[in-house]
Design an enzyme around this catalytic site. Structure first.
Site, PDB file in Angstrom:
ATOM      1  CD  GLU A 104       0.976  -5.286 -26.837  1.00  5.26           C
ATOM      2  OE1 GLU A 104       1.745  -5.846 -26.037  1.00  5.26           O
ATOM      3  OE2 GLU A 104       0.858  -4.050 -26.899  1.00  5.26           O
ATOM      4  CE  LYS A 111       6.754  -1.436 -23.638  1.00  2.00           C
ATOM      5  NZ  LYS A 111       5.461  -1.001 -24.124  1.00  2.00           N
TER       6      LYS A 111
END
Length: 955
Positions: free
Chosen positions: A751, A768
């Site tokens: 990420e 997410k």
């Protein structure tokens, strides 16, 4: 025609009835006779059993230290004053029978007269400590023609608000933002209730919490919704009110809105003064993919928020909803919009600023039109003459550029504010077409800037000839277990996700190592303060106490460097040397977050200043060697020495570099698995507590985490990282070793937190939504599709996308924040993840460090609203997150940066290895599933540690 006739009659009521009722009598009477229920005793709203925490949360959130917010990142904004004695908004002001006893002396409010129309609308935007406020700011900036002024709900006294609204006539309308909590709690709603009561002759739009406040202040009850709805979409039916001009109505229309709320206005309690104008059906909620929306962009790449188009919909037959009072079905409808029958006040329960709300821009445009129309009908030449100076200032060329910097900042109280003279106009003048305040120079001076020069050499198609990045690192920097080295390692085999790797070590004359630890916050007056240890290339050390914290120090360090763009003009990447390292989660106290409840045993920030760097282009197979030196000093031999070492590798590209002196590992340590700080039962209980907070409107999403630990003895951290990168390659992987802190990081992060390139473009890529890979290709595809269509995961992702849009909106040019990729699914060795991309063009006077300060910690690790969510999480988690949830990356000397999110990472400090993991808790969460997801996220790094220890033991 019916809608236009109704609009005309409504306006007539606005302009006549509002001015017939100058006395606050009937409003005050209703206000005082309401059945008020404060946070702890609400008969309509039950809060979590941890009521003591709720009150402590409110007190801390609005304590003078926290309210000060760390404003440094906003130094480019013009500050506004506090007039008179600063007072906290007293709860007694809203206790029945106490309104007349207010400490603020009421003035006889004048009838608000019009400001000369100049083609822009000036909005006062009240921020209820929300994480979506700056999405509204961005939208209004482009629609109104000038950015709004943003203040927090406890920032101005009524005297100050009165001065700007009525004496200076500085604003044409007011927008009240969403926010956590309830309008029944004074700490949650601040000055908003008073504005709604007394500013009856100013157009006001309340969003979510602002909508509930509009209902509550006039006597409606605010109650729990049938279910909390966060990050999910609903169809809307409206009555054709002018606020919904040019917007379709009905479940079969393409008008779909995003909802973030747990509370609603009870429509049965709606007083006659409030008129319902929009509804939804309580079970008409779905995910983004269920509504099957696409987000078109204009020719600049910006989203057309008001024009999101449905591809197709699975909706019930019928073109209209039933009336809300027909056939006993009114209980199925939930109020989504209200208006006051005689004041120009409107409320929307949903979020028009969300990326997935259709016609959001149109709603804000309609409110602007309502405002313009309202004031155009209120003629008064006297006011036009009185404000001729103000309007003239706004009509000068470049007025939009001048006013775009207007935003609230807290008055320091030392008399240094330009607005120390409270009678000065809110809007600054210009001199010779230049802003009175050179905000960039005032905020970021560069005294005694040193000029750094860059030398570099490209070796074409060399990487594969020397055996790849691993061999290069081991040959150049792998001795002595990689002490004091860094490797920002794009180890993913998918080159589209990461093209360049950077590595380096101790050696150059400019090299230094920074180790920062926050002070015990009970022992210092500043929550930012801490101790910094600086070690240079000659191993000399210096200790400093940083009163203003590490980020302020880093900003000053970077601002003291000057450079020549020509030196790196031919490079295909941005990092050309500078600071490389990591920022721990607890540095959040320098970014406006609450005081840390826990202290990390490891340092809170560690960085190298890297003057010698090797870069590898994985796409074109090129190797670059770079060296920085100060103008006027002798160039180093790094380029020549490194070239010789690389050439020597060409004949032995298959050689495997291993440490010859592997440590002896205790066999008992190899058999020991990672142990979570919290048991399964404790973690599940915390998830349930999170869900209660969400139900009561305290948060939309809470990213709960825990630590998993095991003793690792004197295992080789570099060897461990080499094993991890083979087992779990990732685009934002990294190895860092800081010998004087006895700490190493072995990261396989997928990420990106935030990147700033040479063109000033900021990019965030939050993750997410995570699911395990399948054991067969068929199962794998099925699981990937399951993630893609998951309503829970889409809700999580959408909430964080809107949060990151808000964070970028603080520091980006109005209208530039956009979402080129929404909810893409990416696959890694052990998991599939849902990823979105948010971009925006940085304002030129905002420094790179202030961009990070505006968004740190990453929203995917906190939840939303960020401030309240972090406060709650600190109370639930039993230890510091340390470097987990922070960032690893670089701040280049040329003003660029690229940082990851520290997840899927083994932090080795002294003789212990720790792996942080967790997940986003939302209203749709299943506590048992959340625990299993947390364990899943530790699987890859934990297995790598176990396997590596076993291999070393055998050797």
């Amino acid at each position: 025609l019916r809608a236009k006739a109704k609009a005309s009659s409504i306006f007539f009521l606005h302009t006549i009835q509002a001015f017939e009722s100058l006395s606050l009598g009937f409003v005050s009477k209703r206000f005082m006779n309401m059945n008020f229920s404060f946070c702890s005793t609400s008969s309509e709203l039950s809060y979590p059993s941890e009521n003591v925490l709720r009150f402590s949360v409110a007190r801390r959130l609005f304590s003078p230290e926290l309210v000060k917010f760390d404003e440094k990142w906003k130094n480019g904004f013009i500050s506004l004053p506090h007039r008179g004695t600063r007072k906290v908004l007293a709860a007694s002001r809203f206790v029945p029978g106490k309104l007349e006893d207010s400490s603020v002396v009421k003035k006889s409010l004048p009838i608000r007269e019009p400001v000369e129309r100049i083609g822009v609308v000036r909005t006062l935007l009240i921020d209820n400590y929300d994480s979506y406020t700056f999405n509204i700011y961005q939208a209004l900036s482009t629609i109104n023609g000038v950015p709004p002024v943003v203040i927090r709900n406890d920032e101005w006294t009524w005297e100050e608000a009165y001065h700007y609204l009525y004496e200076d006539v500085a604003f044409d309308n007011i927008v009240i933002s969403p926010g956590p909590g309830s309008p029944m709690c004074p700490a949650d709603i601040g000055i908003c209730l008073r504005l709604l009561l007394e500013c009856r002759d100013i157009p006001i739009l309340g969003v979510c919490l602002g909508h509930q406040a509009l209902g509550y202040v006039h006597g409606a009850h605010v109650v729990h919704a049938p279910e909390p709805v966060h990050g999910r979409l609903s169809g809307i039916e409206h009555d054709g009110n002018i606020l919904f001009s040019d917007i379709p109505s009905g479940r079969n229309s393409d008008f779909k809105v995003v909802r973030y709320h747990s509370l609603i206005i009870d429509k049965e309690s709606l007083p006659k003064e409030l008129v319902p104008i929009a509804w939804t059906i309580y079970d008409d909620t779905g995910s983004f993919s269920e509504k099957k929306l696409c987000v078109p962009v204009n020719n600049t790449g910006s989203p057309l928020n008001g024009s999101v188009i449905p591809v197709s919909e699975k909706l019930e037959n019928g073109s209209h909803w039933p009336s809300s009072h027909v056939d006993g079905k009114q209980d199925r409808h939930i109020l989504m919009g209200i208006m006051h029958s005689s004041f120009p006040h409107y409320g929307l329960q949903f979020h028009p600023e969300s990326i997935a709300t259709t016609y959001g821009s149109q709603l804000f445009k309609n409110f602007k039109d309502i405002t313009v129309d309202y004031w155009s009908r209120c003629k008064s030449t006297s006011l036009s003459r009185r404000n001729i100076h103000d309007t003239a200032n706004m009509q000068v060329p470049g007025a939009t550029q001048l006013l775009k910097e207007l935003s609230r900042t807290r008055f320091t109280g030392n008399g240094s504010s330009y607005y120390g003279n409270t009678k000065k106009s809110l809007f600054a003048a210009k001199t010779n077409g230049v802003d009175v305040f050179d905000l960039a120079n005032l905020s970021y001076p560069k005294p005694h800037a040193k000029l750094l020069r860059l030398k570099w050499k490209k070796h074409e198609r060399l990487a594969h000839k020397v055996g790849g990045a691993k061999n290069v690192f081991m040959k150049l920097f792998g001795k002595n277990k990689g002490n004091d080295t860094f490797w920002l390692d794009t180890s993913s085999t998918d080159k589209a996700r990461g093209r360049f790797s950077f590595m380096g070590g101790k050696g150059g004359s400019l090299w230094k190592q920074l180790t920062f630890s926050l002070s015990d916050q009970s022992e210092v007056t500043s929550k930012h303060a801490g101790n910094l240890l600086i070690e240079d290339s000659r191993s000399s050390t210096e200790k400093r106490f940083l009163e203003e914290g590490f980020l302020d120090f880093l900003r000053k360090e970077l601002s003291s460097i000057s450079y020549d763009d020509k030196d790196f003009a031919g490079l295909p990447f941005d990092f050309c040397g500078g600071y490389v390292g990591c920022i721990g989660y607890d540095i959040k106290v320098e970014c406006g977050m609450p005081i840390n409840r826990h202290k990390s045993n490891a340092p809170d920030a560690c960085f190298f200043f890297a003057d010698n760097v090797v870069a590898i282009d994985h796409q074109l197979d090129d190797v670059y060697v770079l060296s920085l030196y100060e103008e006027g000093t002798t160039e180093t031999s790094f380029l020549k020495d490194t070239e010789e070492k690389l050439i020597s590798l060409m004949g032995s590209s298959t050689r495997k570099f291993e440490d010859q002196t592997l440590p002896v590992i205790d066999s008992s340590q190899c058999k020991t698995s990672f142990v979570p700080d919290k048991s399964r039962e404790q973690y599940i209980n915390d998830v349930q507590r999170c869900m209660r907070y969400i139900k009561d409107g305290e948060s939309y999403e809470l990213c709960l985490t825990t630590q998993n630990r095991r003793k690792i003895g004197n295992a080789d951290p570099l060897g461990l990282y080499l094993h991890l990168r083979e087992r779990n390659p990732a685009p934002y992987a990294a190895f860092l070793n800081f010998s004087n802190a006895n700490m190493s990081l072995c990261s396989s992060s997928p990420e990106r937190f935030l990147k700033l390139d040479r063109n000033g473009m900021l990019e965030a890529k939050p993750i997410k939504g995570t699911i395990a890979r399948g054991s067969t290709p068929e199962e794998d595809e099925l699981l990937k599709l399951q993630l893609k269509l998951s309503e829970k995961n889409q809700a999580e992702n959408l909430m964080i996308v809107d949060l990151l849009r808000n964070d970028l909106g603080r520091v980006c040019e109005p209208g530039s924040v956009h979402v080129p990729n929404l909810m893409d699914v990416e696959s890694y060795t052990t998991v599939h993840t849902m990823v979105s991309t948010i971009r925006g063009l940085k304002k030129p006077d905002i420094s790179p460090v202030e961009c990070v300060r505006a968004a740190f910690p990453g929203g995917s690790m906190t939840g939303a609203p960020k401030l309240r969510s972090v406060e709650i999480l600190d109370s639930l988690e039993n230890c510091s997150r340390g470097l987990y949830s922070g960032s690893i990356g670089y701040f280049s000397y040329n003003g660029t940066f690229d940082l990851n999110i520290v997840i899927r990472t083994v932090v080795i400090h002294e003789d212990e290895a720790s792996i942080g993991a967790g997940g986003a808790i939302v209203a749709l969460s299943n506590p048992e599933d959340e625990f299993e997801e947390m364990i899943l996220k530790t699987k890859a790094p934990a297995n790598a540690v176990m396997e590596f220890c076993s291999d070393q033991r055998r050797q």
